[in-house]
Design a protein around this motif. Structure first.
Motif, PDB file in Angstrom:
ATOM      1  N   LEU B 133       0.824  -1.202   0.000  1.00 56.20           N
ATOM      2  CA  LEU B 133       0.000   0.000   0.000  1.00 56.20           C
ATOM      3  C   LEU B 133       0.865   1.262   0.000  1.00 56.20           C
ATOM      4  O   LEU B 133       0.615   2.208  -0.755  1.00 56.20           O
ATOM      5  CB  LEU B 133      -0.898  -0.013   1.240  1.00 56.20           C
ATOM      6  CG  LEU B 133      -2.046   0.993   1.247  1.00 56.20           C
ATOM      7  CD1 LEU B 133      -3.108   0.599   0.237  1.00 56.20           C
ATOM      8  CD2 LEU B 133      -2.673   1.069   2.638  1.00 56.20           C
ATOM      9  N   PHE B 134       1.863   1.258   0.808  1.00 49.79           N
ATOM     10  CA  PHE B 134       2.713   2.442   0.886  1.00 49.79           C
ATOM     11  C   PHE B 134       3.478   2.654  -0.409  1.00 49.79           C
ATOM     12  O   PHE B 134       3.726   3.783  -0.842  1.00 49.79           O
ATOM     13  CB  PHE B 134       3.680   2.335   2.072  1.00 49.79           C
ATOM     14  CG  PHE B 134       2.992   2.379   3.409  1.00 49.79           C
ATOM     15  CD1 PHE B 134       3.493   1.666   4.480  1.00 49.79           C
ATOM     16  CD2 PHE B 134       1.837   3.125   3.599  1.00 49.79           C
ATOM     17  CE1 PHE B 134       2.872   1.708   5.722  1.00 49.79           C
ATOM     18  CE2 PHE B 134       1.203   3.165   4.834  1.00 49.79           C
ATOM     19  CZ  PHE B 134       1.716   2.444   5.896  1.00 49.79           C
ATOM     20  N   GLU B 135       3.864   1.561  -1.007  1.00 48.61           N
ATOM     21  CA  GLU B 135       4.575   1.716  -2.282  1.00 48.61           C
ATOM     22  C   GLU B 135       3.677   2.337  -3.322  1.00 48.61           C
ATOM     23  O   GLU B 135       4.084   3.194  -4.105  1.00 48.61           O
ATOM     24  CB  GLU B 135       5.065   0.349  -2.765  1.00 48.61           C
ATOM     25  CG  GLU B 135       6.382  -0.061  -2.140  1.00 48.61           C
ATOM     26  CD  GLU B 135       6.657  -1.546  -2.367  1.00 48.61           C
ATOM     27  OE1 GLU B 135       6.147  -2.090  -3.382  1.00 48.61           O
ATOM     28  OE2 GLU B 135       7.354  -2.139  -1.529  1.00 48.61           O
ATOM     29  N   LEU B 136       2.445   1.886  -3.315  1.00 49.85           N
ATOM     30  CA  LEU B 136       1.486   2.473  -4.243  1.00 49.85           C
ATOM     31  C   LEU B 136       1.362   3.969  -3.992  1.00 49.85           C
ATOM     32  O   LEU B 136       1.324   4.768  -4.935  1.00 49.85           O
ATOM     33  CB  LEU B 136       0.105   1.827  -4.041  1.00 49.85           C
ATOM     34  CG  LEU B 136      -0.258   0.664  -4.963  1.00 49.85           C
ATOM     35  CD1 LEU B 136      -1.600   0.077  -4.579  1.00 49.85           C
ATOM     36  CD2 LEU B 136      -0.265   1.111  -6.417  1.00 49.85           C
ATOM     37  N   GLU B 137       1.304   4.322  -2.758  1.00 41.59           N
ATOM     38  CA  GLU B 137       1.200   5.737  -2.411  1.00 41.59           C
ATOM     39  C   GLU B 137       2.381   6.499  -2.983  1.00 41.59           C
ATOM     40  O   GLU B 137       2.238   7.588  -3.560  1.00 41.59           O
ATOM     41  CB  GLU B 137       1.180   5.913  -0.885  1.00 41.59           C
ATOM     42  CG  GLU B 137      -0.181   5.791  -0.255  1.00 41.59           C
ATOM     43  CD  GLU B 137      -0.154   6.134   1.239  1.00 41.59           C
ATOM     44  OE1 GLU B 137      -1.208   5.985   1.882  1.00 41.59           O
ATOM     45  OE2 GLU B 137       0.907   6.549   1.754  1.00 41.59           O
ATOM     46  N   GLN B 138       3.533   5.936  -2.752  1.00 39.33           N
ATOM     47  CA  GLN B 138       4.732   6.627  -3.210  1.00 39.33           C
ATOM     48  C   GLN B 138       4.706   6.802  -4.708  1.00 39.33           C
ATOM     49  O   GLN B 138       5.097   7.849  -5.242  1.00 39.33           O
ATOM     50  CB  GLN B 138       5.976   5.843  -2.792  1.00 39.33           C
ATOM     51  CG  GLN B 138       6.353   6.044  -1.357  1.00 39.33           C
ATOM     52  CD  GLN B 138       7.453   5.079  -0.929  1.00 39.33           C
ATOM     53  OE1 GLN B 138       7.967   4.290  -1.734  1.00 39.33           O
ATOM     54  NE2 GLN B 138       7.814   5.145   0.332  1.00 39.33           N
ATOM     55  N   GLN B 139       4.244   5.764  -5.382  1.00 41.50           N
ATOM     56  CA  GLN B 139       4.192   5.863  -6.836  1.00 41.50           C
ATOM     57  C   GLN B 139       3.247   6.971  -7.265  1.00 41.50           C
ATOM     58  O   GLN B 139       3.526   7.731  -8.200  1.00 41.50           O
ATOM     59  CB  GLN B 139       3.732   4.540  -7.440  1.00 41.50           C
ATOM     60  CG  GLN B 139       4.818   3.487  -7.452  1.00 41.50           C
ATOM     61  CD  GLN B 139       4.287   2.138  -7.935  1.00 41.50           C
ATOM     62  OE1 GLN B 139       3.163   2.046  -8.450  1.00 41.50           O
ATOM     63  NE2 GLN B 139       5.086   1.104  -7.783  1.00 41.50           N
ATOM     64  N   ILE B 140       2.151   7.046  -6.580  1.00 45.97           N
ATOM     65  CA  ILE B 140       1.171   8.082  -6.924  1.00 45.97           C
ATOM     66  C   ILE B 140       1.790   9.456  -6.715  1.00 45.97           C
ATOM     67  O   ILE B 140       1.698  10.340  -7.582  1.00 45.97           O
ATOM     68  CB  ILE B 140      -0.105   7.931  -6.074  1.00 45.97           C
ATOM     69  CG1 ILE B 140      -0.844   6.654  -6.460  1.00 45.97           C
ATOM     70  CG2 ILE B 140      -1.004   9.144  -6.263  1.00 45.97           C
ATOM     71  CD1 ILE B 140      -2.027   6.344  -5.585  1.00 45.97           C
ATOM     72  N   VAL B 141       2.397   9.607  -5.577  1.00 46.03           N
ATOM     73  CA  VAL B 141       3.002  10.903  -5.291  1.00 46.03           C
ATOM     74  C   VAL B 141       4.099  11.217  -6.289  1.00 46.03           C
ATOM     75  O   VAL B 141       4.221  12.334  -6.793  1.00 46.03           O
ATOM     76  CB  VAL B 141       3.559  10.923  -3.847  1.00 46.03           C
ATOM     77  CG1 VAL B 141       4.389  12.174  -3.602  1.00 46.03           C
ATOM     78  CG2 VAL B 141       2.424  10.843  -2.842  1.00 46.03           C
ATOM     79  N   ALA B 142       4.877  10.199  -6.588  1.00 45.43           N
ATOM     80  CA  ALA B 142       5.970  10.403  -7.552  1.00 45.43           C
ATOM     81  C   ALA B 142       5.437  10.791  -8.915  1.00 45.43           C
ATOM     82  O   ALA B 142       6.084  11.509  -9.674  1.00 45.43           O
ATOM     83  CB  ALA B 142       6.804   9.133  -7.648  1.00 45.43           C
TER      84      ALA B 142
END
Lengths: 662, 151
Positions: B133-142
């Protein structure tokens, strides 16, 4: 110093006042949160920040305590976890209550009733179950206001009545909790507290309309207090003398008295020896099983009061005791017991009582030895020494043990019986009079071989009772003073009776008769043993042989064990016993309430099993004189029936007897 | 992957975690606590939870490995694990704690070991899920997107 602290406490109060009236309130509320779980701590901190509170967090209770001490007025409220490795949350709660008197909220993932009740009896103003939601934290400011409000009834900001008379003060709690008039205990405590507040106001001449600064018991002040108490000896530590010894300007006897109460409660909890406070007795009064037709004043109100932070834990316990027969109180009572057990860390009780019995009992009983911390366990020879010892012993044991109430009553009854004059009084009381026994509990103790804390505690208890009695003069309680055949035990009893506010006709519960019988028997048979002394009074049973008959011994044992069980080391609040009686709705100074099943043999067991999960004490009680076999079988029977109550509490292996007084 | 897609995946994934009981309402509370003054709150708390839990699980393993198991100690650890897992919303981990405590009370080493095994499994599962989940978040933010709020 004192003035300094007092004024700083005043300033705390006024700052609270200011903040309350400030539109922003409760923003800026200064919260100290203590939890050893870093995850929870972080979450709580964030939540509290969201509520616009000023948060300080700590993962160690000791650090938190020193923070509080250094900055006495730097916090408005404390939130603490129950289970912490370095210090039991309840101990922290007690310390805070004793020294700083801030509202404390307990929290835990444990939502079992016992633990919650423990929080209540220790004076927590609220108990939150984890996971804590932010909604629960939003309203914690109410506890600050409430506490303040109750402490300064006169504060016009809170629209309190301006007159400080006792009557007014008593009114206040009544208004709040709808105490029945007879519930003096609660009123007394509340009014006492208010009165204390008043006395503490050293800045004003007209104390009636001004907010009185509370005396803040700083560490230094508390040290002085403890020194004075130790100097005087626990048994002789009466507020007046303590005050003299302390020689602190501006400190009043009432301040000392109320602090002494707290201190005793604290010691009791700490060592497991129940310090007898008149209030404490009350706490045990509330035996749930008692079908006492108690008046409306009951644990609920007490709890409510306590919850509001108005009452310190001890008071709550007391009040609860007073609230005879409330089931709530019952649980409250068990709390202290539980707590005590914690202290002793589930060790096998080291019963110093008759070794033979002891061993057997130990084996069969894995209850904690409540007396563990107390070197006073009665040795067989000691038992043989005095009735009194036994009396006091019993008294001590009884103290704080809610379950023991019954027993206490029994014991009290017994002990009373021992003195012929007392016996008369007993009869009188039986007739529904409540007499206030003179406090002389300490006496027996001194004569006893009982040592250490037990002794001290008892005497303390007695003096406490004394004190309370004096203070309660205004309380109307039940009329005639209890016969205090016992050295002070009766006092306790009477105290309880008073608090329990049972007046008038005290019917004798069915058990009472037995009690009497036992009593008489006891006196004959028990001789010097503690148990004997307590039960001495009733010796009607001619059948009781030199070795105790099972019934009486059972009773005694039961009582004792229950007392012990409850973890009340030392201080036996005889009054408790009585109180249990009282609980039954009829004040029988002697009679046993429904709880006491004085019926020979079986009944006791029944009663006991209900009340005393922990039979560890039973062991200690059996005097040599009783036929060991009889006793053993009785005990074993009891123990079996009682079962492994200990496990109910689910202790987490807290380290026993932490020295909290840092 | 484009932001929209990432965001949709994120929302779906989050919903599935709730649906399958890995997370509960408490996790939502954590999310609501996150704000501008504390933008990484959830990640921080969860990381703290991971550290703490791993320590506790290690302690539990050692405690149960003793010849004379100290059940009170084991119970204390489990209790703490229960507290922290419930505070972050790791529902399944929390649920494992209840039977575990009962086994402690019964002083049943075998049963405790089984509970420990189960709790470890659940913990690893939820850890994995949250990290995803956090990785997904990071990708979105990135990718310049905003993290959708899942109610």
């Amino acid at each position: 110093m004192n003035l300094g602290t007092a004024s700083s406490s005043v300033s705390w109060q006024s700052s609270i006042n200011d903040r309350v009236s400030d539109m922003q309130f409760p923003a800026g509320l200064r919260v100290l949160v203590v939890d050893d779980d870093p995850t929870c701590l972080m979450i709580l901190e964030q939540m509290l920040r969201k509520c616009h509170y000023e948060v300080t967090k700590s993962n160690r209770a000791e650090i938190a305590l020193s923070m509080l001490r250094e900055n006495r007025n730097g916090f408005d409220i404390v939130i603490s976890d129950v289970h912490m490795p370095d210090m039991n949350g309840f101990k922290l709660l007690e310390h805070v209550g004793l020294e700083m008197d801030l509202p404390v909220i307990m929290m835990s993932a444990d939502d079992s009733k016992d633990v919650v009740m423990k929080g209540v009896t220790h004076g927590a103003c609220d108990y939150l179950i984890k996971p804590v939601r932010i909604e629960a934290l939003k309203n914690i400011w109410q506890h600050v206001i409430r506490k303040k409000k109750h402490e300064f009834p006169k504060d016009k900001d809170f629209e309190q009545s301006t007159s400080l008379e006792d009557g007014d003060r008593q009114q206040k709690p009544q208004d709040d909790v709808d105490y029945s008039s007879s519930a003096n205990e609660g009123n007394w405590k509340s009014s006492k507290k208010r009165k204390e507040e008043e006395d503490e106001n050293e800045d004003r001449d007209d104390t009636s309309t001004l907010k009185k600064p509370r005396v803040v018991w700083s560490v230094e002040l508390h040290q002085q207090f403890v020194q004075a108490v130790n100097q005087l000896g626990i048994d002789k530590a009466v507020p007046k003398k303590i005050l003299e010894l302390m020689n602190v300007p501006g400190l009043t006897r009432e301040n000392v008295a109320s602090h002494l109460q707290k201190y005793r409660l604290y010691l009791r909890r700490l060592s497991g020896v129940s310090q007898h406070q008149s209030g404490l007795n009350n706490s045990f009064m509330g035996h749930p099983e008692a079908t006492y037709g108690m008046s409306s004043f009951n644990g609920l109100e007490l709890q409510a009061l306590a919850a509001t932070g108005q009452l310190p834990a001890q008071s709550l316990a007391t009040l609860q005791a007073a609230a005879l027969g409330r089931s709530a109180t019952k649980s409250a009572i068990s709390m202290p017991l539980v707590d005590q057990r914690n202290i002793f860390s589930f060790e096998n009780p080291k019963l110093r009582f008759p070794e033979g019995q002891q061993q057997q009992l130990n084996n069969s009983n894995k209850q904690i030895n409540l007396l563990h911390g107390i070197p006073t366990t009665m040795e067989p020879k000691q038992l043989a020494d005095l009735h009194q010892s036994s009396q006091s012993f019993v008294a001590m044991n009884m103290q704080g043990n809610p379950r023991m109430q019954q027993n206490n009553a029994l014991l009290m009854h017994m002990s009373q019986q021992q003195h012929p004059s007392r016996a008369q009084m007993l009869n009188e009381t039986n007739n529904g009079q409540v007499s206030r026994p003179p406090l002389s509990i300490s006496q027996p103790l001194s004569s006893n071989g009982i040592r250490g804390p037990v002794y001290n505690q008892v005497s303390q208890a007695s003096s406490m009772v004394d004190f309370s009695l004096n203070q309660n003069s205004e309380l109307q309680n039940n009329g005639s003073p209890l016969v205090s055949s016992n050295s002070g035990m009766s006092t306790l009893t009477s105290k309880r009776i008073i608090s329990s506010d049972i007046k008038g006709s005290r019917g004798f519960p069915p058990g009472y008769d037995i009690f009497e019988e036992l009593h008489q028997q006891k006196s004959q048979d028990w001789g010097l043993t503690n148990v004997g002394s307590t039960f001495g009074a009733s010796t009607d049973h001619s059948s009781i042989p030199g070795t105790l008959d099972v019934s009486p011994s059972m009773l005694v044992q039961q009582g004792i064990s229950s007392i012990k069980k409850n973890g009340q080391n030392g201080n036996s609040h005889i009054s408790k016993v009585f109180s249990s009686r009282e609980e039954s709705g009829n004040v029988h100074p002697m009679g046993g309430g429904p709880q006491l099943n004085l019926l020979p043999g079986g009944n006791l067991l029944t009663v006991k099993s209900e009340q005393l999960p922990d039979t560890s004490y039973q062991n200690t009680f059996f005097p040599d004189q009783f036929g060991q076999d009889d006793l053993m079988s009785a005990l074993l029977k009891q123990q079996e029936s009682v079962g492994q109550v200990e496990t109910d509490f689910g202790f987490d292996g807290y380290s026993p007897l932490d020295n909290l007084l840092v | 992957m484009e932001v929209g897609q990432l965001q949709r995946s994120f929302v779906e994934y989050m919903a599935s975690l709730f649906r399958e009981g890995f997370l509960d309402a408490q996790f939502s509370q954590l999310q609501q606590l996150q704000d501008d003054s504390n933008p990484d709150f959830v990640v921080e708390v969860v990381s703290l939870f991971f550290e703490d839990s791993e320590r506790l699980l290690n302690d539990l393993t050692m405690a149960l490995d003793q010849p004379n198991v100290e059940f009170k100690q084991v119970d204390a650890h489990v209790h703490q694990l229960k507290g922290s897992s419930s505070s972050v919303g790791a529902q399944r981990v929390k649920n494992c704690c209840v039977p575990f405590r009962i086994c402690c009370e019964e002083q049943n080493t075998e049963a405790c070991l089984r509970c420990l095994q189960q709790i470890k499994q659940e913990y690893l599962l939820v850890k994995n899920k949250l990290q995803t989940l956090f990785e997904l978040e990071q990708q979105i933010v990135a990718s310049g997107g905003a993290i959708p709020m899942v109610q």
